[in-house]
Write a protein that holds these residues in place. Structure first.
Motif, short mmCIF file in Angstrom:
data_model
loop_
_atom_site.label_atom_id
_atom_site.label_comp_id
_atom_site.label_asym_id
_atom_site.label_seq_id
_atom_site.Cartn_x
_atom_site.Cartn_y
_atom_site.Cartn_z
N ILE A 59 -21.83 48.70 60.51
CA ILE A 59 -22.93 48.63 61.47
C ILE A 59 -23.55 50.02 61.56
N ALA A 60 -24.86 50.09 61.41
CA ALA A 60 -25.59 51.34 61.65
C ALA A 60 -26.32 51.15 62.98
N ALA A 61 -26.11 52.07 63.90
CA ALA A 61 -26.70 51.95 65.23
C ALA A 61 -27.28 53.28 65.66
N THR A 62 -28.18 53.20 66.63
CA THR A 62 -28.73 54.39 67.27
C THR A 62 -28.34 54.34 68.74
N LEU A 63 -27.68 55.39 69.21
CA LEU A 63 -27.37 55.50 70.63
C LEU A 63 -28.58 56.12 71.31
N LEU A 64 -29.06 55.45 72.35
CA LEU A 64 -30.26 55.88 73.08
C LEU A 64 -29.80 56.38 74.44
N PHE A 65 -29.77 57.69 74.60
CA PHE A 65 -29.23 58.29 75.80
C PHE A 65 -30.24 58.29 76.94
N ALA A 66 -29.73 58.32 78.15
CA ALA A 66 -30.57 58.26 79.35
C ALA A 66 -31.57 59.40 79.43
N ASP A 67 -31.27 60.54 78.82
CA ASP A 67 -32.20 61.68 78.87
C ASP A 67 -33.30 61.60 77.81
N GLY A 68 -33.33 60.52 77.03
CA GLY A 68 -34.36 60.34 76.01
C GLY A 68 -33.93 60.77 74.62
N SER A 69 -32.80 61.44 74.50
CA SER A 69 -32.32 61.83 73.18
C SER A 69 -31.64 60.63 72.50
N ARG A 70 -31.35 60.79 71.22
CA ARG A 70 -30.72 59.71 70.48
C ARG A 70 -29.81 60.29 69.41
N ARG A 71 -28.92 59.44 68.93
CA ARG A 71 -27.98 59.87 67.90
C ARG A 71 -27.61 58.67 67.04
N ASP A 72 -27.56 58.87 65.74
CA ASP A 72 -27.15 57.81 64.83
C ASP A 72 -25.63 57.73 64.79
N GLU A 73 -25.14 56.51 64.77
CA GLU A 73 -23.70 56.25 64.67
C GLU A 73 -23.48 55.20 63.59
N LYS A 74 -22.34 55.25 62.97
CA LYS A 74 -21.94 54.21 62.03
C LYS A 74 -20.58 53.70 62.46
N TYR A 75 -20.43 52.39 62.43
CA TYR A 75 -19.18 51.75 62.81
C TYR A 75 -18.72 50.86 61.66
N VAL A 76 -17.42 50.82 61.45
CA VAL A 76 -16.82 49.88 60.52
C VAL A 76 -15.71 49.17 61.29
N ILE A 77 -15.88 47.87 61.44
CA ILE A 77 -14.91 47.06 62.19
C ILE A 77 -13.96 46.41 61.20
N SER A 78 -12.67 46.42 61.53
CA SER A 78 -11.67 45.80 60.67
C SER A 78 -11.93 44.30 60.58
N GLU A 79 -11.41 43.68 59.55
CA GLU A 79 -11.62 42.25 59.35
C GLU A 79 -11.08 41.43 60.52
#
Length: 108
Positions: A59-79
């Protein structure tokens, strides 16, 4: 889809994450980060799923912070959906964390 497995409560022994389901109208979901150490407290934000691959549970996601900034995150979930890794890059430094699924709660 892997992003539906992201919904719920995750912990790493220090911090806890809570993900709401993504609202199809706004394409975002609620995200709460609870710092356990050194300071207790929660931070309420939003996240957006940018891409996901059911074949490898990425999963590629963007965290959208309350102050307006953002950060890209990557998640890999086990089967089995009981653990995941997250990868964050901040100012060129990549960090990885391992998480375990705690329960289905979406709020602390």
């Amino acid at each position: 889809m892997p992003s539906t497995q992201l919904v719920g409560h995750w912990g790493d022994g220090n911090d806890e994450l809570y993900f709401d389901a993504v609202d199809p109208t706004y394409k975002t979901g609620g995200y709460v980060l609870m710092h356990v150490h050194p300071v207790r407290g929660g931070f309420h934000h939003q996240y957006r799923v940018d891409a996901e691959d059911p074949g490898d549970q990425h999963i590629a996601a963007t965290l959208l912070f309350a102050d307006g900034s953002r950060r890209d995150e990557k998640y890999v979930i086990s089967e089995d959906g009981k653990s995941m890794t997250s990868t964050t890059t901040i100012t060129g430094i990549e960090t990885r964390s391992s998480w375990r699924r705690v329960d289905d709660k979406t709020r602390p």
